[in-house]
Design an enzyme around this catalytic site. Structure first.
Site, PDB file in Angstrom:
ATOM      1  N   ASP A 142       0.795  -1.230   0.000  1.00  0.00           N
ATOM      2  CA  ASP A 142       0.000   0.000   0.000  1.00  0.00           C
ATOM      3  C   ASP A 142       0.827   1.279   0.000  1.00  0.00           C
ATOM      4  OD1 ASP A 142       1.092  -0.023   2.517  1.00  0.00           O
ATOM      5  OD2 ASP A 142      -0.739  -0.717   3.504  1.00  0.00           O
ATOM      6  N   GLU A 170      -1.866   5.214   2.949  1.00  0.00           N
ATOM      7  CA  GLU A 170      -1.899   3.799   2.541  1.00  0.00           C
ATOM      8  C   GLU A 170      -3.300   3.277   2.238  1.00  0.00           C
ATOM      9  OE1 GLU A 170      -0.232   5.019   5.093  1.00  0.00           O
ATOM     10  OE2 GLU A 170       1.873   4.546   4.755  1.00  0.00           O
ATOM     11  N   HIS A 188       6.596   4.951  12.760  1.00  0.00           N
ATOM     12  CA  HIS A 188       6.952   5.778  11.605  1.00  0.00           C
ATOM     13  C   HIS A 188       5.760   6.336  10.825  1.00  0.00           C
ATOM     14  CE1 HIS A 188       6.034   2.011   9.513  1.00  0.00           C
ATOM     15  NE2 HIS A 188       5.822   2.754   8.447  1.00  0.00           N
ATOM     16  N   ARG A 193       2.944   8.212   8.926  1.00  0.00           N
ATOM     17  CA  ARG A 193       2.773   9.654   8.637  1.00  0.00           C
ATOM     18  C   ARG A 193       1.714  10.286   9.529  1.00  0.00           C
ATOM     19  NH1 ARG A 193       5.357   9.119   3.760  1.00  0.00           N
ATOM     20  NH2 ARG A 193       5.952  11.047   2.695  1.00  0.00           N
ATOM     21  N   HIS A 218      13.419   4.573  12.523  1.00  0.00           N
ATOM     22  CA  HIS A 218      13.239   4.857  11.097  1.00  0.00           C
ATOM     23  C   HIS A 218      14.148   6.028  10.700  1.00  0.00           C
ATOM     24  CE1 HIS A 218      11.125   5.951   7.364  1.00  0.00           C
ATOM     25  NE2 HIS A 218      10.455   4.811   7.449  1.00  0.00           N
TER      26      HIS A 218
END
Ligand code: UD1
Ligand code: UDP
Length: 377
Positions: free
Chosen positions: A101, A137, A214, A216, A247
């Site tokens: 995704d 995603e 991580h 967004r 990350h």
């Protein structure tokens, strides 16, 4: 000499998790004499992608090298689309495979569609029900679904999601998730870490928490809450130690540095290669994460996983009792982590090895289906 009767499959991926989950398929394709396989990486990730390519010994035929620090969604999409056009024109594949995704997946499917290539979507049908979480995603998966000819759904639940959206049953194949194929190959009891810090941790007597974050939509306040809750747990419980392979996103690093740096029992380390990461996961007490892939891996290793998100597209682990959705509120995250640290009973309820995401044979199924369906049609 090119054998014209071979099925030509172009696998496209760009980030760490896609590479891990595509690797078993790329390998199965390499072994299959009826398929000519090509690999194109967009390199949406650079270092984190290369780590995986090295481990699985994958040498891409094409590397679009689109990565730029601080890249926007538009930049990832346009750079991928542009680079993929040339590759697709040159290779003229029968089938194009994308996985998951990410923005590479959506751009890959769109590029294929523009050239009327059949698309196979690996890990199809996951849905959170909220277009903005995970962002972007959830949109990427839905947009990719529209363009897909072969939906490789990892579970019955993901198949159901696709049926509900009106996709025809004959285009949906429940295969299991290739993440389990990859995982079963790499975890071993006598594994030695390259980093002495990880060898020296007392996994028996300490309660070691593996932390990753991580997403967004968690950047900013939610991530501050997650890290603050972990800090609260560490300060309260002297037997807790945290390992946080962080990350490479500088926005994640800034928040983590502000809240977790300098704490004795919190080890912030660079992203781990897949082998040490999987073996670390197999040794720790508990996992706290907003990752998608880790939500799938932890249950099969019998590790309780607390998911620091508002919703998840992976309800199977929760149903099986190994995963729990704990949201992004600081007090609640603290309460849930503290509970598992201190209550043997609660811990035992969650620490069961279950495999709702597959039996390790997903890649084989996907390759067989591709051959069967493309030869017949
Ligand atoms: C991407 C995917 C996300 C997936 C995640 C896996 C999108 C929109 N997001 O998110 O679905 O869960 O990968 O990790 O497709 N960076 C580096 N080197 C790297 C990789 C990243 O320095 O090898 C830094 C860069 O500053 C980059 C930032 O991390 O700008 C974010 O990378 P990006 O690919 O845009 O998004 P992710 O958060 O990694
Ligand atoms: N992973 C890794 N090294 C790390 C952290 C994660 O190899 O330091 C692996 C992990 O085992 C899983 C995948 O990366 O297979 C998950 O990637 P990530 O959390 O970045 O993305 P998501 O799955 O959320 O898209």
């Amino acid at each position: 000499m090119i054998n014209l009767s071979k099925l030509k499959v172009l696998s496209i991926f760009g980030t760490r998790p896609e590479a891990i989950k595509m690797a078993p398929i790329v390998k199965k394709i390499e072994e299959n004499e009826n398929i000519e396989g090509k690999v194109c990486v967009t390199a949406q990730h650079r270092e984190m992608l290369d780590q995986v390519l090295n481990i699985f010994d994958i040498k891409p035929d094409y590397d679009l090298n689109i990565f730029k620090p601080g890249q926007t969604l538009t930049q990832i999409t346009t750079r991928s689309l542009k680079g993929l056009e040339d590759v697709i024109k040159k290779e003229n594949p029968d089938v194009l495979l994308v996985q998951g995704d990410t923005t590479t997946v959506f751009a890959g499917a769109l590029a294929g569609f523009y050239h009327k290539v059949k698309i196979g979507h690996v890990e199809a049908g996951l849905r959170s029900g909220n277009l903005y979480s995970p962002y972007p995603e959830e949109a990427n998966r839905k947009l990719t679904g529209v363009l897909t000819d072969f939906h490789f759904a990892p579970t019955e639940k993901s198949k159901e999601n696709l049926l509900k959206e009106g996709y025809p049953e004959e285009k949906i194949f429940v295969t299991g998730n290739t993440v389990i194929d990859a995982l079963l190959d790499v975890v071993s009891e006598d594994y030695k870490f390259g980093d002495e810090l990880l060898n020296n941790i007392d996994y028996e007597n300490k309660k070691v928490i593996l932390l990753t974050s991580h997403r967004r939509e968690n950047l900013g306040k939610p991530m501050e809450n997650i890290f603050s809750a972990i800090r609260d747990v560490v300060l309260k419980n002297k037997d807790v130690e945290v390992v946080f392979p962080i990350h490479l996103n500088p926005k994640v690093r800034e928040i983590a540095n502000n809240i977790l740096k300098g704490l004795d029992r919190v080890h912030i380390i660079e992203p781990l290669d897949y082998l040490p990461f999987a073996n670390l996961m197999a040794r720790v007490y508990l996992v706290v994460t907003d990752s998608g892939g880790i939500q799938e891996e932890a249950p099969s290793l019998g590790k309780p996983v607390l998911v620091v998100r508002k919703e998840t597209e992976r309800p199977e682990g929760i149903k099986a009792g190994t995963a729990k959705l704990v949201g992004i509120d600081r007090e609640n995250i603290f309460k849930e982590v503290d509970l598992l640290v201190n209550s043997k009973e609660e811990y035992k309820k969650m620490a069961n090895a279950v495999n709702p995401y597959g039996d390790g044979k997903a890649a084989e199924r996907i390759v067989n289906i591709l051959l069967e369906k493309t030869i017949c049609n």
